[in-house]
Write a protein that holds these residues in place. Structure first.
Motif, short mmCIF file in Angstrom:
data_model
loop_
_atom_site.label_atom_id
_atom_site.label_comp_id
_atom_site.label_asym_id
_atom_site.label_seq_id
_atom_site.Cartn_x
_atom_site.Cartn_y
_atom_site.Cartn_z
N TRP A 187 0.83 -1.20 0.00
CA TRP A 187 0.00 0.00 0.00
C TRP A 187 0.87 1.26 0.00
CZ3 TRP A 187 -5.08 0.19 -0.87
CH2 TRP A 187 -5.86 -0.95 -0.66
N ASN A 188 1.95 1.23 0.79
CA ASN A 188 2.85 2.39 0.86
C ASN A 188 3.47 2.69 -0.49
OD1 ASN A 188 2.30 2.59 3.56
ND2 ASN A 188 4.24 1.75 4.25
N ALA A 189 3.83 1.64 -1.23
CA ALA A 189 4.46 1.84 -2.54
C ALA A 189 3.53 2.60 -3.48
CB ALA A 189 4.85 0.50 -3.14
N LEU A 190 2.25 2.22 -3.48
CA LEU A 190 1.29 2.87 -4.37
C LEU A 190 0.97 4.29 -3.90
CD1 LEU A 190 -0.59 2.69 -6.80
CD2 LEU A 190 -2.31 1.65 -5.32
N LEU A 216 -5.20 -4.48 9.18
CA LEU A 216 -4.13 -3.78 8.48
C LEU A 216 -4.20 -2.31 8.85
CD1 LEU A 216 -1.92 -4.69 6.50
CD2 LEU A 216 -3.33 -3.82 4.65
N PHE A 217 -3.17 -1.84 9.51
CA PHE A 217 -3.15 -0.46 9.99
C PHE A 217 -1.97 0.29 9.38
CE2 PHE A 217 -5.00 -3.08 13.37
CZ PHE A 217 -6.26 -2.49 13.48
N PRO A 218 -2.18 1.52 9.01
CA PRO A 218 -1.08 2.30 8.41
C PRO A 218 0.03 2.55 9.43
CG PRO A 218 -2.98 3.71 8.84
CD PRO A 218 -3.43 2.31 9.10
N ASP A 219 1.26 2.58 8.93
CA ASP A 219 2.39 2.89 9.79
C ASP A 219 2.83 4.34 9.55
OD1 ASP A 219 3.50 2.77 7.30
OD2 ASP A 219 4.86 1.10 7.72
N SER A 220 3.95 4.72 10.14
CA SER A 220 4.42 6.10 10.03
C SER A 220 4.77 6.47 8.59
CB SER A 220 5.63 6.32 10.93
OG SER A 220 6.69 5.46 10.56
N VAL A 221 5.25 5.48 7.81
CA VAL A 221 5.58 5.75 6.41
C VAL A 221 4.31 6.05 5.62
CG1 VAL A 221 6.62 4.80 4.32
CG2 VAL A 221 7.62 4.28 6.55
N THR A 222 3.25 5.29 5.87
CA THR A 222 1.97 5.53 5.19
C THR A 222 1.46 6.93 5.48
OG1 THR A 222 1.49 3.20 5.65
CG2 THR A 222 -0.29 4.54 4.74
N ARG A 249 -5.23 6.90 17.31
CA ARG A 249 -4.62 5.58 17.20
C ARG A 249 -3.38 5.44 18.08
NH1 ARG A 249 -7.52 1.68 15.14
NH2 ARG A 249 -5.55 0.61 14.79
N ASN A 250 -3.05 6.50 18.82
CA ASN A 250 -1.87 6.49 19.69
C ASN A 250 -0.60 6.12 18.91
OD1 ASN A 250 -3.23 7.20 22.07
ND2 ASN A 250 -3.89 5.07 22.39
N ILE A 251 -0.52 6.62 17.70
CA ILE A 251 0.67 6.38 16.88
C ILE A 251 1.77 7.33 17.33
CG2 ILE A 251 1.61 6.43 14.53
CD1 ILE A 251 -1.20 5.78 13.53
N GLN A 252 2.92 6.77 17.57
CA GLN A 252 4.04 7.57 18.03
C GLN A 252 4.49 8.53 16.94
OE1 GLN A 252 5.25 7.51 21.14
NE2 GLN A 252 6.69 9.16 20.69
N LEU A 253 4.58 9.80 17.28
CA LEU A 253 5.04 10.81 16.33
C LEU A 253 6.57 10.78 16.29
CD1 LEU A 253 2.74 13.92 16.94
CD2 LEU A 253 2.93 12.57 14.86
N ASP A 254 7.11 10.09 15.30
CA ASP A 254 8.56 10.07 15.16
C ASP A 254 9.01 11.34 14.43
OD1 ASP A 254 7.69 9.65 12.61
OD2 ASP A 254 8.48 7.61 12.42
N GLU A 255 10.29 11.43 14.15
CA GLU A 255 10.84 12.64 13.53
C GLU A 255 10.28 12.86 12.13
OE1 GLU A 255 15.05 12.67 13.61
OE2 GLU A 255 15.21 12.59 15.78
N LEU A 257 7.30 11.84 10.84
CA LEU A 257 5.92 12.28 10.90
C LEU A 257 5.81 13.72 11.40
CD1 LEU A 257 3.59 9.42 12.19
CD2 LEU A 257 3.38 10.76 10.11
N THR A 258 6.55 14.03 12.45
CA THR A 258 6.49 15.38 13.01
C THR A 258 6.98 16.41 12.01
OG1 THR A 258 6.90 14.43 15.20
CG2 THR A 258 7.17 16.80 14.96
N THR A 259 8.07 16.10 11.33
CA THR A 259 8.61 17.04 10.34
C THR A 259 7.61 17.25 9.20
OG1 THR A 259 10.86 16.29 10.87
CG2 THR A 259 10.55 17.50 8.81
N THR A 260 6.96 16.17 8.77
CA THR A 260 5.96 16.29 7.70
C THR A 260 4.78 17.14 8.14
OG1 THR A 260 6.62 14.08 6.94
CG2 THR A 260 4.59 14.99 6.05
N LEU A 261 4.32 16.93 9.37
CA LEU A 261 3.21 17.74 9.88
C LEU A 261 3.60 19.21 10.00
CD1 LEU A 261 1.68 15.44 12.65
CD2 LEU A 261 0.48 16.36 10.66
#
Length: 712
Positions: A187-190, A216-222, A249-255, A257-261
């Motif tokens: 899914w990420n590739a598409l 199936l849950f999206p990850d930080s890359v998605t 979803r309590n997804i950890q905001l890594d660097e 994701l945070t930078t993209t936001l």
């Protein structure tokens, strides 16, 4: 153990194996790997398939293609593993080197060896990097014929990624739909490729389909890819929804994701939310600092960008090329040489001035600020000057009116063997436009035809306006008529050329011809046409064109258009109409138009309206800082001068008091009137029947400031 690292017990045996070479890759130590290679060669282990394959992987890891090929040649009995190691190594490259993967596979097939799943995955990766749709489809067909990886997740993900990178989105989506067990990676590739292609709606659609899947849950890359898709369209509502989804979803905001936001909120002019995310980051790297600096500059918050940059330096985050580009470009636009010098010092401290592009940017910044000595100093320090360096140096001279120096710099550039491009030619034409000589322009004109620059619109437009400024409007007209692909900018240039010579009839004719050819005029077109009408005194035509801007062309009049109309009406003596036009305008800053109207009042000796405009000019000015007090004082002096220029008698005019706030510590003598308005000078202009002027300097009640008044 001997110095070579071998032992003689039980014969010559190598104490290392391919696991040691893997450790070299993890430790990023190619020199130790080379020493292992030498030892293996001494005892004849270099032809071992496992040792050779590990050496190939090691050398490709460090980008040493020649060493990897040498290690491959040394393998005597090559098998699929050795060939696949070479294919995988070539496939890691994103440039033309990736073609080596297909060449190696050709040799492998000649040896009677068949590709396995790993080989096909690497070939698909190479096809995606090269955007080779045909080769990628051939690999897919080979896998189907051989029934390789029919249900393999990695191979199917590679297929989706390859088709997506090759632009075959529909085929990639079809492969994904036919896959029984879809993975997050597929899914990420598409979604990633859709985001890169700017197909934001499709990326969001497949993200929603992904969430509908079971377990199936999206990850930080998605999420990072989906957020990037939102940034392509500035979809603020989707940004906040995705941010809320991450929190639910309590997804950890890594660097990442945070930078993209942060970047997304910056583009959407939500800097407060971006700053909150930035402040919550514990570890801030150079990338996130660059995003914050670019965000503040994008929102016009230069001071905040400087503060973030200062924090970046204090926290020992090393600025890079992107940091310098953002800051220098912003300071060049605002013309702030002081802060630009500060950034220059930071660049010098971190050794970034060695980069030619950075040096050119610093030169550009100083040139925009008019600091030509600094531009020349940096220019002389550059050893290997490129075309940009010469262009910036010439532009610096042109900007301050040193056209002779610009042409001399061009001659120096020619002696170095550099071939001028369109930017250099445009700058050179601007220099000759200042000099006003048409003979050199003719030589440049011939060069433009010889080098096929006639297709460059910007160059031809510069040629037209240069001929016009040199007095050859006939040649400018011929150049315009000879252009094949005339764009709106070319029409604007020709209209401006006619306006320079005061040919208002031709300007209006060009404007009508634009309408006949269905060319929609822009703000520049109306500025040139209204300016021509103003100089020719065509009031009715000017009113008609001004009124049609919003009604017929949906172009909102700006400050320059109102100034043209005020100038037109002022020249015609229609001061009341001009005043009403300014008062009814939606402009926030009316000071420029008011000053134009004040000058017209002086010409037509309209005392009453001049006094009214003078008072409104002071009211229109914003609250001034202490450093701007003198500027406001000068405005007061100008109004007084205006009154005396009209020969006003003190007994015929009502008392007018102009107030100006000044600091408490401002010396009173600093506020003295200019020599032309001293008491003794004023007394000479007062007739015996008039009262002498009185200058009063009362203290204001506030302790923080004084107020002076001029009563006449």
């Amino acid at each position: 153990m001997t110095s070579t690292g071998f032992t003689e017990s039980m014969g010559w045996r190598h104490p290392y194996n391919y696991h040691d070479l893997t450790s070299c890759m993890e430790l990023m130590n190619i020199e130790f790997g080379r020493s292992v290679h030498v030892d293996a060669f001494k005892v004849g282990l270099n032809d071992d398939r496992f040792i050779g394959s590990s050496l190939i992987a090691l050398y490709f890891k460090f980008g040493s293609i020649k060493d990897a090929e040498r290690a491959f040649i040394e393998i005597i009995d090559k098998d699929v593993v050795a060939y696949t190691a070479m294919v995988t190594g070539y496939a890691e490259f994103t440039d033309f080197n990736a073609r080596g993967a297909f060449e190696i596979v050709t040799f492998m097939h000649r040896e009677g060896l068949n590709a396995n799943r790993v080989t096909l995955v690497s070939l698909l990766q190479a096809a995606g990097h090269l955007r080779e749709f045909g080769k990628g489809r051939s690999v897919h067909c080979y896998a189907l014929r051989r029934l390789i990886g029919v249900s393999d997740e990695v191979l199917l993900t590679s297929l989706v990624d390859m088709y997506a990178k090759c632009g075959a989105i529909s085929i990639a989506a079809s492969v994904l739909r036919q896959t029984k067990k879809r993975t997050v990676a597929s899914w990420n590739a598409l979604i990633a490729r859709l985001s890169q292609l700017g197909q934001s709606s499709e990326a969001l659609k497949y993200f929603c389909l992904m969430k509908q899947g079971n377990n199936l849950f999206p990850d930080s890359v998605t999420l990072a890819n989906v957020l990037s898709a939102c940034s392509n369209r500035n979809l603020v509502q989707h940004t906040t929804s995705l941010h809320a989804y991450i929190m639910r979803r309590n997804i950890q905001l890594d660097e990442v994701l945070t930078t993209t936001l942060i970047e997304l909120y910056s583009k959407c002019y939500k800097m407060k939310r971006a700053r909150i995310l930035f402040d919550h980051l514990i570890c801030r790297d150079t990338i996130v600092y660059n995003v914050m600096i670019s965000g503040y500059l994008h929102n016009g918050l230069v001071e905040e960008a400087i503060n973030i940059f200062s924090d970046m330096i204090r926290e020992a985050a090393r600025p890079n090329f992107a940091t310098v580009v953002s800051l220098l470009s912003a300071f060049a636009d605002v013309g702030d040489a002081r802060i630009g010098r500060w950034v220059h010092g930071i660049v010098f401290r971190y050794g970034l001035e060695l980069d030619l592009d950075v040096s050119n940017l610093i030169m550009h910044m100083y040139a925009k600020c008019g600091q030509i000595k600094n531009v020349k100093m940096i220019f002389d320090l550059i050893t290997d000057k490129d075309l940009v360096s010469w262009t910036v140096m010439m532009m610096g001279y042109v900007n301050i009116g040193l056209a002779d120096e610009a042409t001399a710099m061009f001659q120096k550039m020619q002696r170095t063997g550099e071939e001028p491009d369109s930017s250099v030619i445009v700058t050179l034409l601007q220099a000759h436009a200042q000099l006003g000589s048409s003979e050199p322009v003719k030589e440049i004109h011939g060069y433009i035809y010889r080098t096929c620059l006639v297709e460059d619109i910007a160059t031809m437009n510069s040629l037209i306006i240069t001929y016009a400024k040199c007095g050859r409007i006939d040649v400018a007209e011929a150049v315009f008529n000879g252009m094949t692909g005339r764009e709106l900018a070319s029409w604007n240039t020709m209209i401006a050329a006619y306006g320079i010579h005061g040919y208002c009839t031709q300007v209006l004719e060009m404007f009508s011809q634009m309408q006949r050819e269905n060319l929609k005029p822009d703000v520049l077109t109306f500025s040139s046409v209204l300016s021509a009408c103003s100089h020719a005194g065509l009031v009715e035509e000017g009113w008609h064109i001004f009124s049609s801007m919003n009604s017929d062309y949906l172009v909102a009049p700006q400050e320059e258009h109102y100034n043209c109309m005020v100038d037109l009406l002022g020249r015609a003596g229609q001061l009341e109409e001009a005043y009403n036009l300014v008062k009814c305008s939606p402009l926030r800053d009316r000071a420029s138009a008011m000053r134009t109207l004040l000058a017209a009042c002086k010409v037509h000796k309209n005392t009453k309206l001049g006094e009214l405009i003078g008072q409104e000019l002071l009211d229109l000015e914003p609250q001034l800082q202490d450093s701007e007090v003198i500027n406001k004082k000068k405005k007061v002096e100008a109004l007084i001068a205006f009154s005396f220029t009209l020969g006003l008698a003190a007994n015929k005019m009502k008392t007018r008091v102009f107030f100006c706030e000044i600091p408490a510590n401002q010396k009173q003598q600093d506020l003295a009137l200019p020599p032309r308005l001293k008491k003794q000078d004023l007394s000479k202009q007062v007739t015996p029947n008039q009262h002498p002027s009185v200058l009063e300097w009362p203290l204001h009640s506030k302790a923080s400031s004084k107020r002076y008044s001029i009563t006449m």
